[in-house]
Design a protein around this motif. Structure first.
Motif, PDB file in Angstrom:
ATOM      1  N   UNK A   1       1.114  -1.066  -0.102  1.00 17.17           N
ATOM      2  CA  UNK A   1       0.011  -0.203   0.272  1.00 17.17           C
ATOM      3  C   UNK A   1       0.617   1.451  -0.067  1.00 17.17           C
ATOM      4  N   UNK A   2       2.188   0.851   0.254  1.00 12.92           N
ATOM      5  CA  UNK A   2       2.498   2.142   0.644  1.00 12.92           C
ATOM      6  C   UNK A   2       3.400   2.378  -0.457  1.00 12.92           C
ATOM      7  N   UNK A   3       3.822   1.216  -1.326  1.00  8.55           N
ATOM      8  CA  UNK A   3       4.791   1.513  -2.387  1.00  8.55           C
ATOM      9  C   UNK A   3       3.231   2.341  -3.570  1.00  8.55           C
TER      10      UNK A   3
ATOM     11  N   UNK B   1       1.113   4.515  -2.873  1.00  5.83           N
ATOM     12  CA  UNK B   1       0.826   5.791  -2.380  1.00  5.83           C
ATOM     13  C   UNK B   1       2.096   6.450  -3.349  1.00  5.83           C
ATOM     14  N   UNK B   2       3.215   5.989  -2.794  1.00  8.34           N
ATOM     15  CA  UNK B   2       4.449   6.279  -3.428  1.00  8.34           C
ATOM     16  C   UNK B   2       4.797   6.736  -4.807  1.00  8.34           C
TER      17      UNK B   2
ATOM     18  N   UNK C   1       0.568   9.270  -5.189  1.00  8.84           N
ATOM     19  CA  UNK C   1       0.922  10.415  -4.192  1.00  8.84           C
ATOM     20  C   UNK C   1       2.023  11.462  -4.403  1.00  8.84           C
ATOM     21  N   UNK C   2       3.408  10.651  -4.713  1.00  7.40           N
ATOM     22  CA  UNK C   2       4.269  11.306  -4.735  1.00  7.40           C
ATOM     23  C   UNK C   2       5.032  11.061  -5.938  1.00  7.40           C
ATOM     24  N   UNK C   3       5.030  10.250  -6.555  1.00  6.20           N
ATOM     25  CA  UNK C   3       6.103  10.100  -7.869  1.00  6.20           C
ATOM     26  C   UNK C   3       4.546  10.797  -9.248  1.00  6.20           C
TER      27      UNK C   3
END
Lengths: 279, 243
Positions: free
Chosen positions: B84-86, B88-89, B92-94
């Motif tokens: 899940x963090x991947x 989101x990364x 939302x981040x990339x």
């Protein structure tokens, strides 16, 4: 295994070479960690270079670290509780899987298949929506907070998988052990708990640890059902700061935290597996 | 079809069990769309991750140490961080960082889910393939080399076909995990099965019914996959190899 409380019938086995233990120092492959930290550092450096006037991204990360740590600690708490619960239930379910009674066997098979094949997220939804937020026992109201529900939801698939591990381990013990115990007048349950299961522990440990790592990596799912763990905290921080240059660093930062926790477990699991396979 | 719809309508009136997906055409459509999106996501991910996984497994055997280390780093990174963090990364981040084309983001939520899940599954597939490749007897490879096969030909014609068969059970497991992991796409609003079901249950207020439908859907999907893969395994079996 040499604990005198158990009557364990071990086949003759030469003691393990002592050199086995001395090499245990380097658990963590520095390379892999370095790659991650390099990614984080590069993104930090880039972000730092861009936002010269505003507070640096590194300062922001340091500022929010205590809050993130609190969130992360909550993840770990959920994972430990769910693992304890799942293991206890899983061992019992595993016993049911090898029961002598046909209906118990097939019933437990169904339970195991169901919880192994259902997606974790759907199980979480199931537990979140269908369990009450409080219990009434007589006149006392027992609150049933969300995080406990999440723990229950995560414990369900763990239970099913632990049950399979237990079943597999019990079946991998040579029949001679059962026969020998029987000839010494042990009852079936005595044989199981005092002779078979203690021998299984070693075989079950690596897959058990593996499932703990998987469980820990599933705890961020709790954020989707409204439990304020590390991903929720991260989301709040990014919206509070409202800085696009913070996004990559902060998400990499959380990834690093999980990696630093989960990778040593995985590495240790592999070492144990390799060591047990040698014998 | 009408009979089924009528029966479920009767069921609703008689017992209060509200399965709108069987008689409300709008809900039926949404549910089926969700199902289709889940299947599409899983299929694309499967194809891409198997291809990438095979490539990575090949690179594991590279003679250049840096390549081997990079592959290992990639695999360990994706295996030891939460999916899940991947996701989101990436989303939302990339996502916001990538350049936009005509004001449109380069990848939508489906695209990012595809990228994230493919990389995750490729990391798992690479490990599985590597184990499969290691299971191919050295003598077989030497025999192929003696017949004048190049390094790539040995991999493509001898090692890979055998490795695929050895890895079938693990790949089945991986595929099941993939289908289960597609539910994460719910978190970034990909209109897949969970997302669509959530929309239905929040409008129709039939959470317990939709929950059961969801669980049954996924368990059925996984059951079918297990069956199909088992048949495939039996069909592809090479006499005298494995087992």
């Amino acid at each position: 295994m040499n604990d005198s409380r158990f009557a364990v019938l071990l086949p003759l086995r030469l003691p393990a070479p002592i050199g086995d233990r001395s090499s245990g120092g380097v658990l963590f492959s520095a390379q892999v960690g370095m790659i991650l930290i390099a990614v984080l550092a590069t993104s930090l450096a880039m972000a730092q270079a861009q936002g010269a006037a505003k507070p640096g991204v590194i300062d922001l990360l340091i500022k929010w670290t205590p809050l993130l740590a609190k969130g992360f600690f909550f993840n770990l708490l959920i994972s430990v509780c769910a693992m304890a619960l799942g293991t206890a239930a899983g061992v019992l379910l595993g016993m049911a899987r090898i029961s002598l009674l046909g209906p118990v066997r097939s019933g437990s098979w169904l339970v195991v298949q169901f919880f192994r094949n259902a997606p974790w997220l759907v199980l979480l939804f199931f537990v979140m929506f269908l369990l009450p937020f409080e219990f009434r026992i007589g006149t006392t109201v027992v609150p049933f907070p969300d995080w406990i529900k999440v723990t229950l939801g995560l414990a369900l698939p763990i239970m099913a998988n632990i049950a399979e591990i237990v079943r597999g381990a019990v079946q991998s013990i040579p029949t001679g052990q059962w026969e020998a115990a029987r000839s010494l007048a042990f009852s079936r349950s005595e044989t199981l708990w005092k002779i078979i299961l203690p021998q299984c522990i070693k075989r079950m440990l690596p897959p058990w640890m593996n499932w703990y790592a998987i469980l820990t990596m599933a705890t961020p799912l709790a954020s989707l059902v409204g439990v304020a763990e590390v991903m929720t905290v991260t989301g709040r921080i990014t919206s509070a700061e409202g800085r696009t240059d913070l996004l990559i660093p902060i998400y990499s930062y959380v990834l690093v935290w999980f990696f630093l926790y989960c990778y040593p477990i995985a590495a240790w699991t592999r070492r144990l597996e390799a060591r047990y396979a040698e014998r | 079809m009408d009979d089924i719809a009528a029966w479920f309508q009767w069921l609703h009136q008689a017992t209060g069990i509200k399965l709108t997906i069987f008689y409300d055409s709008y809900d039926t459509k949404r549910f089926l769309q969700g199902f289709a999106t889940t299947l599409k996501l899983a299929t694309y991910c499967l194809v891409l991750s198997v291809a990438l996984g095979a490539l990575l497994a090949g690179l594991y055997g590279s003679r250049i140490a840096l390549v081997r280390r990079a592959v290992n780093g990639f695999v360990q990174l994706f295996r030891n961080t939460p999916p899940l963090v991947q996701l989101y990364f990436f989303y939302f981040a990339l996502g916001p960082v990538l350049p936009k084309i005509d004001g449109q983001p380069l990848l939508g939520s489906f695209g990012w889910a595809l990228v994230s899940l493919t990389l995750l599954e490729a990391a798992f597939a690479a490990e599985i393939f590597r184990a499969g490749i290691e299971a191919v007897p050295k003598a077989t490879i030497e025999a192929a080399q003696a017949l004048g096969y190049s390094r790539w030909q040995v991999y493509r014609r001898v090692v890979l076909p055998l490795a695929v068969r050895v890895t079938m059970p693990a790949m089945t497991n991986n595929l099941v995990n993939l289908v289960k992991t597609t539910t994460l796409a719910y978190a970034i609003a990909v209109p897949e099965l969970v997302y669509m079901s959530a929309q239905i249950w929040s409008e129709q207020v039939n959470v317990p019914e939709m929950m059961v439908v969801l669980l049954v859907s996924y368990v059925a999907m996984v059951g079918i996959i297990n069956q199909v893969m088992h048949r495939l395994e039996v069909r592809l079996r090479v006499p005298g190899f494995g087992q």
